[in-house]
Design a protein around this motif. Structure first.
Motif, PDB file in Angstrom:
ATOM      1  N   PHE A  41     -20.609  -1.039   6.737  1.00 40.26           N
ATOM      2  CA  PHE A  41     -20.159  -0.080   7.744  1.00 40.26           C
ATOM      3  C   PHE A  41     -21.079   1.132   7.724  1.00 40.26           C
ATOM      4  CE2 PHE A  41     -17.994   1.030   3.842  1.00 40.26           C
ATOM      5  CZ  PHE A  41     -17.978   2.419   3.822  1.00 40.26           C
ATOM      6  N   VAL A  42     -20.974   1.964   8.768  1.00 40.24           N
ATOM      7  CA  VAL A  42     -21.814   3.163   8.851  1.00 40.24           C
ATOM      8  C   VAL A  42     -20.997   4.443   9.002  1.00 40.24           C
ATOM      9  CG1 VAL A  42     -23.813   1.959   9.813  1.00 40.24           C
ATOM     10  CG2 VAL A  42     -22.081   2.874  11.364  1.00 40.24           C
ATOM     11  N   ASP A  43     -19.716   4.312   9.293  1.00 41.86           N
ATOM     12  CA  ASP A  43     -18.906   5.499   9.554  1.00 41.86           C
ATOM     13  C   ASP A  43     -17.848   5.684   8.479  1.00 41.86           C
ATOM     14  OD1 ASP A  43     -17.709   7.673  10.658  1.00 41.86           O
ATOM     15  OD2 ASP A  43     -16.712   6.595  12.283  1.00 41.86           O
ATOM     16  N   HIS A  44     -16.845   4.827   8.476  1.00 36.49           N
ATOM     17  CA  HIS A  44     -15.798   4.954   7.473  1.00 36.49           C
ATOM     18  C   HIS A  44     -15.159   3.593   7.239  1.00 36.49           C
ATOM     19  CE1 HIS A  44     -12.856   4.518  10.688  1.00 36.49           C
ATOM     20  NE2 HIS A  44     -11.939   4.394   9.754  1.00 36.49           N
ATOM     21  N   ALA A  45     -14.405   3.486   6.122  1.00 38.73           N
ATOM     22  CA  ALA A  45     -13.626   2.285   5.830  1.00 38.73           C
ATOM     23  C   ALA A  45     -12.365   2.717   5.093  1.00 38.73           C
ATOM     24  CB  ALA A  45     -14.422   1.293   4.986  1.00 38.73           C
ATOM     25  N   GLY A  46     -11.249   2.085   5.455  1.00 48.10           N
ATOM     26  CA  GLY A  46      -9.979   2.371   4.802  1.00 48.10           C
ATOM     27  C   GLY A  46      -9.124   1.122   4.762  1.00 48.10           C
ATOM     28  N   MET A  47      -8.076   1.136   3.936  1.00 39.01           N
ATOM     29  CA  MET A  47      -7.261  -0.066   3.783  1.00 39.01           C
ATOM     30  C   MET A  47      -5.798   0.305   3.609  1.00 39.01           C
ATOM     31  SD  MET A  47      -7.622  -3.168   0.992  1.00 39.01           S
ATOM     32  CE  MET A  47      -9.203  -3.674   1.640  1.00 39.01           C
ATOM     33  N   LYS A  48      -4.920  -0.571   4.146  1.00 40.08           N
ATOM     34  CA  LYS A  48      -3.491  -0.511   3.910  1.00 40.08           C
ATOM     35  C   LYS A  48      -3.050  -1.840   3.311  1.00 40.08           C
ATOM     36  CE  LYS A  48      -0.682   1.543   6.779  1.00 40.08           C
ATOM     37  NZ  LYS A  48       0.097   1.919   7.998  1.00 40.08           N
ATOM     38  N   VAL A  49      -2.056  -1.778   2.450  1.00 39.62           N
ATOM     39  CA  VAL A  49      -1.482  -2.972   1.835  1.00 39.62           C
ATOM     40  C   VAL A  49      -0.066  -3.150   2.381  1.00 39.62           C
ATOM     41  CG1 VAL A  49      -0.741  -4.026  -0.338  1.00 39.62           C
ATOM     42  CG2 VAL A  49      -2.862  -2.714  -0.247  1.00 39.62           C
ATOM     43  N   PHE A  50       0.271  -4.389   2.779  1.00 44.28           N
ATOM     44  CA  PHE A  50       1.586  -4.698   3.330  1.00 44.28           C
ATOM     45  C   PHE A  50       2.263  -5.748   2.465  1.00 44.28           C
ATOM     46  CE2 PHE A  50      -0.849  -3.106   6.841  1.00 44.28           C
ATOM     47  CZ  PHE A  50       0.041  -2.425   7.661  1.00 44.28           C
ATOM     48  N   GLU A  51       3.566  -5.556   2.197  1.00 44.47           N
ATOM     49  CA  GLU A  51       4.364  -6.580   1.531  1.00 44.47           C
ATOM     50  C   GLU A  51       5.224  -7.244   2.596  1.00 44.47           C
ATOM     51  OE1 GLU A  51       6.831  -9.010  -0.334  1.00 44.47           O
ATOM     52  OE2 GLU A  51       7.859  -7.172   0.233  1.00 44.47           O
TER      53      GLU A  51
ATOM     54  N   PRO B 222      12.019  -5.387   7.846  1.00 45.58           N
ATOM     55  CA  PRO B 222      10.651  -5.021   8.236  1.00 45.58           C
ATOM     56  C   PRO B 222       9.701  -5.051   7.047  1.00 45.58           C
ATOM     57  CG  PRO B 222      12.237  -3.525   9.215  1.00 45.58           C
ATOM     58  CD  PRO B 222      13.017  -4.385   8.260  1.00 45.58           C
ATOM     59  N   ASN B 223       8.419  -5.336   7.348  1.00 49.81           N
ATOM     60  CA  ASN B 223       7.399  -5.356   6.297  1.00 49.81           C
ATOM     61  C   ASN B 223       7.306  -3.996   5.621  1.00 49.81           C
ATOM     62  OD1 ASN B 223       6.833  -7.965   6.976  1.00 49.81           O
ATOM     63  ND2 ASN B 223       5.063  -7.465   8.246  1.00 49.81           N
ATOM     64  N   ASP B 224       6.962  -4.019   4.365  1.00 45.73           N
ATOM     65  CA  ASP B 224       6.878  -2.805   3.557  1.00 45.73           C
ATOM     66  C   ASP B 224       5.421  -2.367   3.502  1.00 45.73           C
ATOM     67  OD1 ASP B 224       7.359  -0.779   1.829  1.00 45.73           O
ATOM     68  OD2 ASP B 224       7.785  -2.025   0.088  1.00 45.73           O
ATOM     69  N   PRO B 225       5.034  -1.341   4.274  1.00 47.82           N
ATOM     70  CA  PRO B 225       3.624  -0.945   4.280  1.00 47.82           C
ATOM     71  C   PRO B 225       3.346   0.172   3.279  1.00 47.82           C
ATOM     72  CG  PRO B 225       4.746   0.153   6.058  1.00 47.82           C
ATOM     73  CD  PRO B 225       5.793  -0.632   5.315  1.00 47.82           C
ATOM     74  N   SER B 226       2.124   0.197   2.773  1.00 49.03           N
ATOM     75  CA  SER B 226       1.687   1.314   1.947  1.00 49.03           C
ATOM     76  C   SER B 226       1.073   2.376   2.846  1.00 49.03           C
ATOM     77  CB  SER B 226       0.636   0.830   0.942  1.00 49.03           C
ATOM     78  OG  SER B 226      -0.592   0.597   1.618  1.00 49.03           O
ATOM     79  N   HIS B 227       0.686   3.472   2.223  1.00 51.61           N
ATOM     80  CA  HIS B 227      -0.104   4.464   2.939  1.00 51.61           C
ATOM     81  C   HIS B 227      -1.531   3.936   3.111  1.00 51.61           C
ATOM     82  CE1 HIS B 227      -0.870   5.232  -1.349  1.00 51.61           C
ATOM     83  NE2 HIS B 227      -2.064   5.630  -0.963  1.00 51.61           N
TER      84      HIS B 227
END
Length: 780
Positions: free
Chosen positions: A711-721, A727-732
């Protein structure tokens, strides 16, 4: 035809002499006598082959037992297959934390054809030795789970065995222990399953916490290395652990102190019948997960143990990693970010002398393919051989480059290493020998390095990473003639300090060679200095008028742009020529510039700098050339550098440290990666199952999808259970950090992304780099 007896006898002698002469000529360096063939490679590994009590000792044990069905067996298969992938790498393998019985048998069945000398199991009747400690350990876990797993009431549970195993190849033979005071299996309650009964063992008297549930100790065997007729005493162990994650942290340095005392007694008692001359030639290795931390507070245990003169474990043994790889932290447990695993050698490092002296630990490494196994530890391996000139990085040949006028009239800085003080110092003297060369300069630089013998390999290492070689800049080689030698060289862009390792093409080869180390002065296009993103600037000297070292009025710097974002976006590349005095006499130009996605950008003047910055596509290349109009009264030192916005993200593993609440069943995890302008689901469909009721559960990122992203700008991630009933349990969302100023990489194993959500805790191991460690261009 009649021939006299004298004539016939003389012809026979002549024929035999000819045969002998041919044999001597064919045998490199005079041939290798039996005692001169001693290439031995050893390894130790915490295999993490846990029995059910160490995985499912929690209120949800019934569900956990279902979840782990067949899991440990698969891990054992994976480990054995990885070992057998290259059977030339290890001759002796010490394994600890092998508690699962089925996993043990898989290792025996798969490895025994190659490693017929083995120790399968060492066990003790723990209930007789430490009954209350066993009960306390079970109570600290979950008594109901323990009763269900063992099928016995708490007071009858005898715990686990030592978890120790050993494998050695067929060119070793078990020998009797000189003193059999510690010989195991001859008393009630002592269990030994091995290809020999000559195994000594000391069960540790001191233990703490859950460690008391297993028969941790130290085992000793003595092996005859048949090719060399040398004796190897091998001690393998698994020592008391600390538990930093508990509150308060459980620290057990006192237990380890007592355990080290027991190992000392085991060694000295067992070898006491040997004479001083025999002890001098005895190869003594102590290997295993010793759990001595380097980085967790309170610090100082390592130094107290291994760097305190006059103590047994400093004066009589030494930490082979520290002795060979002083600047490399050697992380062997990447969850804790610690070096827990050790190979100790005795009695002292090889410095000089012949084969009667101590063995030379030539190189200690952490092979990268074992990092991808299920264990939270890395395998540690050491390459041993007879002592030879420069056989270890600690006694490497100091390379002293001499600058002189080259054949083209330009300055040339190099050293041709062959003879020193009339002695041929560059030779692979014994089969499997290594030689090391050490370069320390004021600045980073570009080099052509290579041997004059095609049967020789070279690898380059930076002091902070002695496992993974630095890739050459060009993927192929070129030849350089220097006097009577023709060298086959690679081009490298290297830091100001680095090591060169020279080995034979295979482990059997012996022979002579010469080595060329030539630092590029950047004077010509042919020996241009390559620029790489994130690396220190490359320096060159524009000579003064009348220089006796040659005349240089130009400095050539090659650049190659590699990669683009997965989104298709070009990277922004900045080329800087610096240290240039006034623009009227000094300038910078782009030569042979080719950008597939655009034209040639202008060059801006900013003080003593000339700067090019533009979007450049994959495959853009050219030269940044600094010119001086005329030589002045003094040399002018100039430099050039390259920076880029591209980031290479290598995703290694997602680790469950605690399941989301309630801790029943397992977590079904998927992730969402935001990278530049795109959002990608990993895995593309479905989920990856994690079960970490007690111990951590690690999944290699390959289970999710592609491990390498750009990548050249940014990268981020979320984790889902994933949840089937709600409803699915999402992280920040977690953003990947940018590289610190001046850094070309970020170790996301020691600095992982961490998610705390709804009672669960997950971490991601990764590595972020400005460039990959691989060739970036074909040779010109």
């Amino acid at each position: 035809m009649f021939r006299s007896g004298r004539t016939f006898w003389s012809d026979q002698v002549l024929a035999r002499l000819i045969i002998l002469l041919v044999a001597l000529t064919a045998s490199p360096i005079g041939g290798a006598r039996a005692q001169e063939v001693e290439t031995v490679r050893v390894a130790t590994f915490n295999a993490y082959l846990l029995s059910p009590i160490f995985k499912c000792a929690n209120p949800n044990f019934a569900d956990c037992l279902v979840q782990i069905q067949g899991q440990t067996e698969k891990q054992a298969e994976h480990l054995a297959d990885t070992i057998l992938k290259d059977t030339d790498r290890f001759d002796i393998i010490a394994i600890n934390e092998a508690w699962d019985e089925d996993a043990k048998q898989i290792l025996i069945d798969k490895l025994k054809p190659v490693y017929p000398n083995y120790v399968r199991k060492i066990d003790a009747a723990l209930l007789k030795v430490r009954p209350q400690a066993i009960v306390d350990a079970i109570t600290s876990l979950d008594p109901a789970a323990a009763v269900a797993i063992y099928g016995e009431p708490v007071e009858k549970i005898d715990g686990e065995d030592s978890g120790l195993m050993l494998f050695a190849k067929s060119d070793f033979k078990f020998m009797p222990l000189p003193d059999d005071s510690f010989k195991w299996g001859k008393h009630d309650g002592e269990t030994l399953d091995a290809a020999t009964d000559e195994v000594g063992f000391t069960l540790y008297d001191h233990c703490g916490g859950v460690d008391c549930l297993s028969g941790k100790g130290a085992a000793i065997v003595r092996l005859l290395h048949l090719p060399s007729q040398s004796n190897y005493t091998v001690v393998f162990t698994h020592m008391q652990a600390d538990y930093f994650e508990k509150s308060p942290a459980e620290l057990h340095a006192d237990a380890r102190d007592a355990q080290f005392d027991q190992i000392e007694k085991l060694i000295e008692t067992t070898l006491s019948p040997l004479t001083p001359a025999q002890r001098k030639r005895e190869r003594v290795l102590v290997m295993g997960d010793m759990n001595v931390p380097l980085f967790h507070p309170p610090t100082g245990e390592w130094a107290r143990r291994f760097a305190t003169p006059g103590t047994y474990w400093t004066s009589q043994h030494y930490d082979s990693w520290a002795a060979t790889n002083g600047a490399d932290p050697g992380i062997s447990n990447y969850i804790d970010g610690e070096r827990y695993d050790y190979i100790l050698a005795a009695p002292k490092p090889y410095l000089s002398g012949g084969i009667e002296g101590p063995i030379c630990v030539q190189h200690v490494t952490i092979p990268v393919d074992f990092v991808d196994l299920e264990s939270d530890h890395n395998l540690l391996t050491a390459d041993l051989n007879l002592g030879n000139n420069f056989c270890s990085p600690s006694i490497a040949y100091p390379v002293n480059l001499t600058t002189r006028k080259g054949p083209d009239g330009k300055p040339q800085a190099e050293e041709l290493i062959d003879f020193r003080n009339g002695q041929d110092v560059t030779q692979i003297r014994y089969p499997g020998s290594m030689q090391w060369f050490h370069v320390v300069r004021q600045d980073a630089g570009s080099y052509s390095i290579g041997p004059d013998n095609p049967d020789v390999n070279i690898d380059i290492y930076q002091p902070s990473n002695m496992t993974t070689p630095i890739s050459s800049y060009y993927g192929s080689t070129r030849t350089v003639q220097d006097g009577e030698h023709i060298f086959t060289v690679h081009t490298y862009a290297l830091p100001k300090e680095f090591f060169i390792r020279v080995t034979g093409k295979d482990r059997r080869w012996q022979g002579n060679y010469a080595l060329l180390v030539r630092r590029h002065t950047c004077a010509t296009k042919e020996e241009a200095c390559p620029l790489q993103p994130g690396e220190p600037p490359q320096f060159a000297s524009l000579t003064e008028a009348g220089s006796l070292l040659g005349s240089q009025d130009e400095a050539w710097f090659r650049f190659d742009v590699v990669g683009q974002a997965d989104s298709g976006a070009d990277q922004t590349v900045t080329l800087t020529a610096d240290g240039l005095p006034d623009p009227s006499r000094y300038k910078a130009t782009l030569e042979e510039f080719d950008n597939p996605h655009g034209g040639e950008p202008p060059i801006a003047v900013s003080g003593t700098s000339r700067i090019v910055s533009d979007a450049m596509g994959d495959g853009t290349h050219g030269y940044l050339v600094i010119h001086q109009a005329a030589a002045g009264s003094q040399a002018v030192r100039v430099r050039a550098s390259m920076q880029t916005t591209v980031r290479n993200l290598e995703l290694k593993a997602l680790i469950c440290e605690d399941e989301t609440n309630p801790e029943f069943g397992s977590d079904d995890i998927f992730t969402q990666l935001s990278i530049d302008s795109r959002t990608i689901r990993f895995p593309p469909g479905g989920e990856v199952e994690f079960d970490c009721d007690d111990s951590a559960d690690q999944k290699d990122w390959a289970r999710f999808g592609s491990t390498n992203l750009t990548f050249v700008d940014h990268a981020g991630m979320k984790v889902f259970e994933q949840d089937d009933t709600s409803p699915n349990d999402p992280s920040h969302a977690n953003e990947f950090p940018d590289l610190p100023p001046g850094a070309s990489s970020l170790d996301g194993v020691r600095n992982p992304l961490i998610w705390n959500f709804e009672g669960g805790r997950y971490r991601l191991n990764y590595e972020l780099t400005m460039r990959r460690n691989e060739p970036v261009a074909a040779a010109p």
